[in-house]
Scaffold this active site. Structure first.
Site, PDB file in Angstrom:
ATOM      1  N   GLY A  22      45.410  34.746  31.636  1.00 45.40           N
ATOM      2  CA  GLY A  22      45.468  33.299  32.119  1.00 45.40           C
ATOM      3  C   GLY A  22      45.862  32.348  31.478  1.00 45.40           C
ATOM      4  O   GLY A  22      45.685  32.394  30.801  1.00 45.40           O
ATOM      5  N   ARG A  83      48.159  40.271  33.066  1.00 45.47           N
ATOM      6  CA  ARG A  83      47.695  41.020  32.659  1.00 45.47           C
ATOM      7  C   ARG A  83      48.224  42.319  32.501  1.00 45.47           C
ATOM      8  O   ARG A  83      47.409  42.204  33.688  1.00 45.47           O
ATOM      9  CB  ARG A  83      45.918  40.497  32.958  1.00 45.47           C
ATOM     10  CG  ARG A  83      45.190  39.152  32.892  1.00 45.47           C
ATOM     11  CD  ARG A  83      43.920  39.779  32.734  1.00 45.47           C
ATOM     12  NE  ARG A  83      43.382  38.165  32.247  1.00 45.47           N
ATOM     13  CZ  ARG A  83      43.093  36.756  33.320  1.00 45.47           C
ATOM     14  NH1 ARG A  83      42.597  37.196  34.495  1.00 45.47           N
ATOM     15  NH2 ARG A  83      42.050  36.231  32.618  1.00 45.47           N
ATOM     16  N   ASP A 114      42.094  37.012  23.867  1.00 44.84           N
ATOM     17  CA  ASP A 114      41.979  37.782  23.384  1.00 44.84           C
ATOM     18  C   ASP A 114      42.611  39.842  23.303  1.00 44.84           C
ATOM     19  O   ASP A 114      42.924  40.335  22.759  1.00 44.84           O
ATOM     20  CB  ASP A 114      40.779  38.244  22.773  1.00 44.84           C
ATOM     21  CG  ASP A 114      39.697  38.323  23.630  1.00 44.84           C
ATOM     22  OD1 ASP A 114      39.887  37.584  24.533  1.00 44.84           O
ATOM     23  OD2 ASP A 114      38.525  38.013  23.346  1.00 44.84           O
ATOM     24  N   THR A 137      43.829  29.550  25.902  1.00 47.04           N
ATOM     25  CA  THR A 137      43.050  30.375  27.363  1.00 47.04           C
ATOM     26  C   THR A 137      41.591  28.850  27.294  1.00 47.04           C
ATOM     27  O   THR A 137      41.586  28.386  26.616  1.00 47.04           O
ATOM     28  CB  THR A 137      41.783  31.484  26.293  1.00 47.04           C
ATOM     29  OG1 THR A 137      40.975  31.364  27.773  1.00 47.04           O
ATOM     30  CG2 THR A 137      41.605  31.195  25.297  1.00 47.04           C
ATOM     31  N   ASP A 139      38.860  29.386  27.421  1.00 42.09           N
ATOM     32  CA  ASP A 139      37.209  29.217  27.301  1.00 42.09           C
ATOM     33  C   ASP A 139      36.958  29.129  25.924  1.00 42.09           C
ATOM     34  O   ASP A 139      36.297  28.823  25.615  1.00 42.09           O
ATOM     35  CB  ASP A 139      37.473  30.627  27.803  1.00 42.09           C
ATOM     36  CG  ASP A 139      37.626  31.458  29.100  1.00 42.09           C
ATOM     37  OD1 ASP A 139      37.323  30.508  29.777  1.00 42.09           O
ATOM     38  OD2 ASP A 139      37.341  32.645  29.824  1.00 42.09           O
ATOM     39  N   ASP A 141      37.205  30.754  23.752  1.00 47.00           N
ATOM     40  CA  ASP A 141      35.901  31.712  23.041  1.00 47.00           C
ATOM     41  C   ASP A 141      36.330  32.676  22.142  1.00 47.00           C
ATOM     42  O   ASP A 141      36.799  33.748  21.400  1.00 47.00           O
ATOM     43  CB  ASP A 141      35.581  32.524  23.795  1.00 47.00           C
ATOM     44  CG  ASP A 141      36.269  33.207  24.953  1.00 47.00           C
ATOM     45  OD1 ASP A 141      37.756  32.807  24.720  1.00 47.00           O
ATOM     46  OD2 ASP A 141      36.415  34.615  25.953  1.00 47.00           O
ATOM     47  N   ARG A 183      34.269  33.233  31.600  1.00 48.64           N
ATOM     48  CA  ARG A 183      33.757  34.992  31.719  1.00 48.64           C
ATOM     49  C   ARG A 183      32.855  34.957  30.572  1.00 48.64           C
ATOM     50  O   ARG A 183      31.808  35.198  31.332  1.00 48.64           O
ATOM     51  CB  ARG A 183      34.292  35.523  31.730  1.00 48.64           C
ATOM     52  CG  ARG A 183      34.592  37.327  32.783  1.00 48.64           C
ATOM     53  CD  ARG A 183      36.247  37.436  32.098  1.00 48.64           C
ATOM     54  NE  ARG A 183      36.990  37.192  31.259  1.00 48.64           N
ATOM     55  CZ  ARG A 183      38.235  37.107  31.316  1.00 48.64           C
ATOM     56  NH1 ARG A 183      39.010  38.043  32.663  1.00 48.64           N
ATOM     57  NH2 ARG A 183      39.267  37.059  30.412  1.00 48.64           N
TER      58      ARG A 183
HETATM   59  O1  F6P Z   1      40.135  33.652  30.568  1.00 51.66           O
HETATM   60  C1  F6P Z   1      40.230  32.341  31.161  1.00 51.66           C
HETATM   61  C2  F6P Z   1      39.510  32.878  33.173  1.00 51.66           C
HETATM   62  O2  F6P Z   1      40.125  31.447  33.359  1.00 51.66           O
HETATM   63  C3  F6P Z   1      38.119  32.893  33.124  1.00 51.66           C
HETATM   64  O3  F6P Z   1      36.809  31.026  32.447  1.00 51.66           O
HETATM   65  C4  F6P Z   1      37.537  33.210  34.265  1.00 51.66           C
HETATM   66  O4  F6P Z   1      36.910  34.383  33.931  1.00 51.66           O
HETATM   67  C5  F6P Z   1      38.704  33.878  34.177  1.00 51.66           C
HETATM   68  O5  F6P Z   1      39.930  33.614  34.016  1.00 51.66           O
HETATM   69  C6  F6P Z   1      39.501  34.289  35.905  1.00 51.66           C
HETATM   70  O6  F6P Z   1      40.621  34.941  35.760  1.00 51.66           O
HETATM   71  P1  F6P Z   1      41.164  35.305  37.045  1.00 51.66           P
HETATM   72  O7  F6P Z   1      42.506  34.488  37.206  1.00 51.66           O
HETATM   73  O8  F6P Z   1      42.171  36.712  36.448  1.00 51.66           O
HETATM   74  O9  F6P Z   1      40.708  35.064  38.353  1.00 51.66           O
END
Ligand code: F6P
Length: 334
Positions: A22, A83, A114, A137, A139, A141, A183
């Protein structure tokens, strides 16, 4: 100027940098720092487009200090991100290695979370290309850094949005359930919730229950609150935000309830000052780390110092939520 040890012994002539997973505000600032630090130390630097997919496909371009002009203030990532499913396969990684050989890439700087670091680790174990992770990120985390790139900006975006929701919640005496990203982690929820005076904050790191939530609403009624905001982390395990709102409506039929999911606005926008400075430190630290012979580590900032954590540890462990902050949020909500 910092003296770099063992430069010749480590023999890094060319590095490549990618952004993966992300996107996060500040990734461009990190890229800029990697490219300009590499240039400072006379190392070739390649930019890889669309994460590991670009490495597999050879979508790689040589970058110099001017390729990263005017990006420190830009959200997203000019390299684009992905990804990569293909990089998870041995065949995909073999193709990626062939590209590294073709270009003479000695080391890879991976800006991501990660999942991206797991890819880097496996790639290093299979093919010996040196890798260093840069935590990017929203998050927050990732173990081994106080903050990840993008977290501060996302937090402020969430705070601004929730402030606006408060205006309308107050005007209509409404209850708002607001979902923020995360997430598996509640950092954005907990901190934006405290900053916006949320009545309750639901995060995956804490065992929440509907009964606890209902008793918080009852207390709020008792102290005379006429509107309230409940901030819910995306990864909350009690149920979806719609389930929570529905169950609350059944318990309190007179409540006028609305649900808002903030979603991807939290990932965009110009990075905050804190994120730009963090990204600049980490991008610089990644290149210097490689020159010092570091490999399979993640660069982080802990207590205002650049640190290096084994990438395995950064992947496996997680930053702990500050339990004290949860208690503070509960006390201040009433
Ligand atoms: O890891 C970052 C994040 O924004 C999370 O908070 C979220 O769950 C996820 O990516 C969303 O991913 P995508 O953009 O693939 O929907």
């Amino acid at each position: 100027m910092k003296k770099i040890k063992n430069m010749s012994e480590n023999n890094i002539k060319s590095i490549a940098v990618l952004t993966s997973g992300g996107d996060a505000p500040g990734m461009n600032a990190a890229l800029r720092a990697v490219v300009r630090t590499a240039n400072h130390f006379n190392i070739n630097c390649y930019g890889i487009r669309e994460g590991y997919n670009g490495l597999i496909a050879g979508d790689v371009t040589k970058m110099g200090p001017r390729s990263v002009k005017n990006i420190i203030n830009q959200g997203g990532t000019i390299l684009k991100s992905a990804r990569s499913k293909e990089f998870m396969t041995p065949e995909g990684r073999r193709k990626a290695f062939e590209q590294c050989q073709k270009l003479g890439i000695d080391a890879l700087v991976c800006i991501g979370g990660d999942g991206s670091f797991t890819g880097a680790k496996v790639f290093n174990e299979e093919y010996g290309i040196r890798v260093i992770g840069v935590p990017g990120t929203i998050d927050n985390d990732i173990f081994g850094t106080d903050n990840t790139i993008g977290y501060d900006t996302a937090l402020n975006t969430a705070m601004d949005a929730i402030d606006k929701i408060r205006d309308t919640a107050t005007s209509h005496n409404r209850v708002f359930f607001v979902e923020v990203m995360g997430r598996d982690a509640g950092f954005i929820a907990l901190n934006s919730g405290i900053a916006t005076g949320a009545l309750d904050i639901l995060i995956p790191e804490r065992k929440d229950s509907m009964e606890d939530l209902f008793s918080t609403f009852r207390m709020a009624e008792k102290v005379g609150k006429s509107s309230s905001i409940v901030v819910v982390a995306e990864g909350e395990e009690l149920g979806s935000i719609y389930d929570l709102a529905k169950a609350t409506k059944e318990e309190f039929p007179t409540y006028d309830i609305r649900v808002t999911i903030l979603g991807h606005i939290q990932r965009g926008g110009s990075p905050s000052c804190a994120d730009r400075v963090l990204a600049s430190n980490l991008g610089y630290g990644a290149v210097v780390g490689l020159l010092e012979g570091k490999n399979k580590v993640m660069v982080g900032m802990q207590s205002n110092k650049i640190t290096y954590t084994p990438i395995e540890e950064a992947i496996k462990k997680h930053n702990e939520i500050d339990k004290n902050l949860i208690q503070i949020s509960e006390i201040l909500a009433m």
